[in-house]
Design a protein around this motif. Sequence first.
Motif, PDB file in Angstrom:
ATOM      1  N   TYR A 144       0.828  -1.205   0.000  1.00  0.00           N
ATOM      2  CA  TYR A 144       0.000   0.000   0.000  1.00  0.00           C
ATOM      3  C   TYR A 144       0.861   1.253   0.000  1.00  0.00           C
ATOM      4  O   TYR A 144       1.865   1.334   0.691  1.00  0.00           O
ATOM      5  CB  TYR A 144      -0.895  -0.018   1.244  1.00  0.00           C
ATOM      6  N   CYS A 146      -3.197   7.073  -2.666  1.00  0.00           N
ATOM      7  CA  CYS A 146      -4.589   6.672  -2.430  1.00  0.00           C
ATOM      8  C   CYS A 146      -5.533   7.863  -2.546  1.00  0.00           C
ATOM      9  O   CYS A 146      -5.236   8.960  -2.090  1.00  0.00           O
ATOM     10  CB  CYS A 146      -4.679   6.067  -1.036  1.00  0.00           C
ATOM     11  N   ILE A 147      -6.697   7.625  -3.176  1.00  0.00           N
ATOM     12  CA  ILE A 147      -7.679   8.701  -3.281  1.00  0.00           C
ATOM     13  C   ILE A 147      -8.866   8.452  -2.362  1.00  0.00           C
ATOM     14  O   ILE A 147      -9.904   9.100  -2.469  1.00  0.00           O
ATOM     15  CB  ILE A 147      -8.165   8.868  -4.731  1.00  0.00           C
ATOM     16  N   MET A 148      -8.757   7.483  -1.495  1.00  0.00           N
ATOM     17  CA  MET A 148      -9.784   7.174  -0.498  1.00  0.00           C
ATOM     18  C   MET A 148     -11.150   6.891  -1.107  1.00  0.00           C
ATOM     19  O   MET A 148     -12.176   7.374  -0.640  1.00  0.00           O
ATOM     20  CB  MET A 148      -9.913   8.324   0.513  1.00  0.00           C
ATOM     21  N   CYS A 149     -11.147   6.110  -2.159  1.00  0.00           N
ATOM     22  CA  CYS A 149     -12.427   5.751  -2.768  1.00  0.00           C
ATOM     23  C   CYS A 149     -13.094   4.632  -1.982  1.00  0.00           C
ATOM     24  O   CYS A 149     -14.272   4.371  -2.148  1.00  0.00           O
ATOM     25  CB  CYS A 149     -12.222   5.316  -4.206  1.00  0.00           C
ATOM     26  N   THR A 150     -12.354   3.944  -1.144  1.00  0.00           N
ATOM     27  CA  THR A 150     -12.798   2.843  -0.286  1.00  0.00           C
ATOM     28  C   THR A 150     -13.321   1.621  -1.034  1.00  0.00           C
ATOM     29  O   THR A 150     -14.037   0.804  -0.479  1.00  0.00           O
ATOM     30  CB  THR A 150     -13.877   3.279   0.754  1.00  0.00           C
ATOM     31  N   ARG A 151     -12.973   1.517  -2.287  1.00  0.00           N
ATOM     32  CA  ARG A 151     -13.361   0.300  -2.998  1.00  0.00           C
ATOM     33  C   ARG A 151     -12.786  -0.935  -2.306  1.00  0.00           C
ATOM     34  O   ARG A 151     -13.449  -1.960  -2.161  1.00  0.00           O
ATOM     35  CB  ARG A 151     -12.805   0.328  -4.421  1.00  0.00           C
ATOM     36  N   CYS A 152     -11.516  -0.826  -1.890  1.00  0.00           N
ATOM     37  CA  CYS A 152     -10.851  -1.980  -1.284  1.00  0.00           C
ATOM     38  C   CYS A 152     -11.522  -2.363   0.019  1.00  0.00           C
ATOM     39  O   CYS A 152     -11.729  -3.534   0.313  1.00  0.00           O
ATOM     40  CB  CYS A 152      -9.375  -1.655  -1.063  1.00  0.00           C
ATOM     41  N   ILE A 184      -5.734   4.045   4.318  1.00  0.00           N
ATOM     42  CA  ILE A 184      -6.256   2.687   4.412  1.00  0.00           C
ATOM     43  C   ILE A 184      -5.266   1.893   5.252  1.00  0.00           C
ATOM     44  O   ILE A 184      -4.064   2.076   5.125  1.00  0.00           O
ATOM     45  CB  ILE A 184      -6.360   2.064   3.008  1.00  0.00           C
ATOM     46  N   CYS A 204      -8.385  -1.236  -7.018  1.00  0.00           N
ATOM     47  CA  CYS A 204      -7.831   0.086  -6.755  1.00  0.00           C
ATOM     48  C   CYS A 204      -7.668   0.832  -8.076  1.00  0.00           C
ATOM     49  O   CYS A 204      -6.914   0.395  -8.942  1.00  0.00           O
ATOM     50  CB  CYS A 204      -6.491  -0.042  -6.040  1.00  0.00           C
ATOM     51  N   PRO A 205      -8.362   1.939  -8.244  1.00  0.00           N
ATOM     52  CA  PRO A 205      -8.309   2.623  -9.534  1.00  0.00           C
ATOM     53  C   PRO A 205      -6.987   3.351  -9.763  1.00  0.00           C
ATOM     54  O   PRO A 205      -6.690   3.781 -10.864  1.00  0.00           O
ATOM     55  CB  PRO A 205      -9.469   3.618  -9.453  1.00  0.00           C
ATOM     56  N   VAL A 206      -6.209   3.487  -8.699  1.00  0.00           N
ATOM     57  CA  VAL A 206      -4.925   4.172  -8.819  1.00  0.00           C
ATOM     58  C   VAL A 206      -3.835   3.203  -8.392  1.00  0.00           C
ATOM     59  O   VAL A 206      -4.095   2.026  -8.236  1.00  0.00           O
ATOM     60  CB  VAL A 206      -4.920   5.459  -7.963  1.00  0.00           C
ATOM     61  N   ALA A 247      -2.343   2.843  -5.569  1.00  0.00           N
ATOM     62  CA  ALA A 247      -2.136   2.783  -4.128  1.00  0.00           C
ATOM     63  C   ALA A 247      -1.929   1.356  -3.654  1.00  0.00           C
ATOM     64  O   ALA A 247      -1.175   1.108  -2.730  1.00  0.00           O
ATOM     65  CB  ALA A 247      -3.324   3.411  -3.403  1.00  0.00           C
ATOM     66  N   LEU A 248      -2.609   0.426  -4.275  1.00  0.00           N
ATOM     67  CA  LEU A 248      -2.435  -0.968  -3.907  1.00  0.00           C
ATOM     68  C   LEU A 248      -1.771  -1.676  -5.072  1.00  0.00           C
ATOM     69  O   LEU A 248      -2.272  -1.666  -6.190  1.00  0.00           O
ATOM     70  CB  LEU A 248      -3.789  -1.612  -3.603  1.00  0.00           C
TER      71      LEU A 248
HETATM   72  S1  SF4 Z   1      -9.065   1.196  -3.648  1.00  0.00           S
HETATM   73 FE1  SF4 Z   1      -7.069   2.238  -3.827  1.00  0.00          FE
HETATM   74  S2  SF4 Z   1      -7.560   4.424  -3.972  1.00  0.00           S
HETATM   75 FE2  SF4 Z   1      -9.395   3.396  -3.264  1.00  0.00          FE
HETATM   76  S3  SF4 Z   1      -9.285   3.576  -1.045  1.00  0.00           S
HETATM   77 FE3  SF4 Z   1      -8.426   1.578  -1.556  1.00  0.00          FE
HETATM   78  S4  SF4 Z   1      -6.247   1.991  -1.760  1.00  0.00           S
HETATM   79 FE4  SF4 Z   1      -7.238   3.989  -1.812  1.00  0.00          FE
END
Ligand code: SF4
Lengths: 524, 184
Positions: free
Chosen positions: A142, A147-153, A177, A197-199, A201-202
């Motif tokens: 991570y 991270c854009i904090m979309c919280t998909r994960c 996260i 993760c759209p970016v 970050a992961l």
């Molecule tokens: S999916 Fe990626 S961008 Fe979105 S909150 Fe989780 S780590 Fe951050």
Amino acid sequence: MPTVTIDGQRLEFAPGQSIIEVATKAGIEIPYYCWHAKLSVAANCRMCLVEVEKAPKLVPSCQTPCADGMVVRTTSEKVKETQRSVHEFLLLNHPVDCPICDQAGECKLQNYYMTVQLTKSPMREPRLKKHKREELGPYVIYDAERCIMCTRCVRFMEEVAKERQLGVFQRGNHAEIGTFPGQPLDHPYSLNVVDLCPVGALTSSVFRFKQRVWYLTRSPSICSGCAKGCNIHIDQRSSIVYRLLPRDNDAVNQCWLCDEGRLTYTRANDARLTEPLMREAEAVEPLPVKKALPAAAALLQSAVQAKQPVALALSLSATCEEAFVVGKLARELCGATSVALFGYAEGVADALLKKADKNPNRAGVTAVLGGLGLTVTELAPFLKALNQKQPAVALVLGHELTESEVLAKAMRAHGNVLHVAATRTALAEAARVSFPSVSFAEADGTWISGDGRMQRLMPAFAPTSEARPIHTWVAELAQALGVTWMLGTPATIRAEMERVLPAFAAAKITHVAPQGQPFTPDGA
Amino acid sequence: MALRVRERTSMSLYERSFLPEVVRGLGVTLRHFFTNLIFRGSWRYTETVRYPFEKRTYPERFRGQHRLLPREDGSPRCVACYLCATACPAYCIHIVAGESPERAVEKYPVAFEIDLLRCIYCGFCVEACPEDAIRMDTGIHTPAFLSREDGVVGRVDLLSLLGRPQTPEAFGAQNVREGKPRGQ
Ligand code: SF4
Ligand code: FES
């Protein structure tokens, strides 16, 4: 049906559908980050804001259900200006370390920057420093700055994996996260969050830094990890497979893939058998095909002519087409009445995807061999026969089994075993002659999943070495024995199968859609 | 585009003798000889360099052999982003990226090789580099190689090369005539 007007197009919708769902289906693109068709709606990225007539403010299209007569504009100046500002916000503290980010090339931030923002960052303050390269679990790394904090994960772990291993910690700019103390992200489906993760970050610690994604060529295939038959994409470059990604198929795996399956990509790369091997006493030497094939054929021919028994064992990872040609050899030339099947040992099943049967084509191989009138047996009788030197010659086709040592020992003791395998295992060293075959990535054919679904394996690349599918080697051996089958390609084999086996006549290969089709062994 | 096919006709006896062309060529040489003899110092004078005793100084932006720039600690600045390899039209850059053990820089080139035999010295790699980690400012011509393997320069060698010292203001022909290669 109620209708909604999006950008001048009148579109029908089912009650409850959100604007973004209806628009995406109609090919109208609305940028989004946090929305995902298979996850709950969080509406926190604000990228999908659109203008709705009579609404006082812009509304998030991922969260707003369509209403009859609604008029939506997704490309008005106001919307565009908002998208630009939202994107500026998302990039405010972004480190823009694309050169060392694995996501570069398939990153939504990069794409939307080019399509909606294209402005300089307004940030004049020093950017916020956060954790980088934090190991959340065995496979996932991570980077909090990206991270854009979309919280998909987080939502995936909660809703699909059903284990809350991720959470949002801190608030505002400092939000991150993270995992809970003493509980790493070690769920067997953890790598899905990397896809989600759209970016960047992961990132996956397995694929990390191995390749840049723009070099990879993607092709559809089927996972060889278990009997589920999850649909996958193979990402390869120069005939080396770098990763497996899930391919959407609502009938099988939706858009998920287990970590175990993803890691089977090494089967296409590691320790490949590239040329025939021949064992003389204890020395195993590589041999050109021109010499190996006659040697193997002579061995087989002496047994066939003397009407001595020939035993066959086939891997449960073989394709239906391979099984068919092997069955034909067994029945028509070797006079065998049974074929032994071997495969990987039983694993654990779970509620999401994984099946206990770790072999991708048990259903197919049994259906084909059974259809040809052969009985299928376990490996034990085959081993016993080998140890008692009953068959004059034996064929072991495939290497995909857990306990290869026992088989290798029996093969070595017997001395006259022919072997076809993609990987150089103890079996290849123990056989009299071994021929290289193709891995799942180069295979062309069909597999039938444990749920009775016939799916097509498409070759991601042509074999680079002498490797050829099992059915080609078997047909070559038959040719050397004086029988020409004209079964060179999976298509011709399929035509023959459809003629001989009623179950397959109902499921023509030309009709096997990219998404597969149901298969019933009795052809109903 | 329409394709124009030009017939290849055989040469006439006059052409095949090559003599007239040889004479014509000698004529050009002689013309320059006498011009230089008579018009020494005028604009008609053709300037030449007595190579290899004298070497022409290359312009500021001459693209010589590549080098990798080091960080302060001597490790390469390169972060193995593959942008140079992607930009390279000759596919001559080969990089293997790895995870670096130090926390500061995540990614570094485990291997960085340039096949000078394939390189066309276009300088795209220099343009593409986001880290200013590769430059073509060594002023070195591609050396001659005795085997193909020698043409592949690795990370260590690329790091060991130096850029040309700061270019003096005055450069060009006048510098050459004084017999002083620029910057030495
Ligand atoms: S999916 Fe990626 S961008 Fe979105 S909150 Fe989780 S780590 Fe951050
Ligand atoms: S996609 Fe709608 S708010 Fe994120």
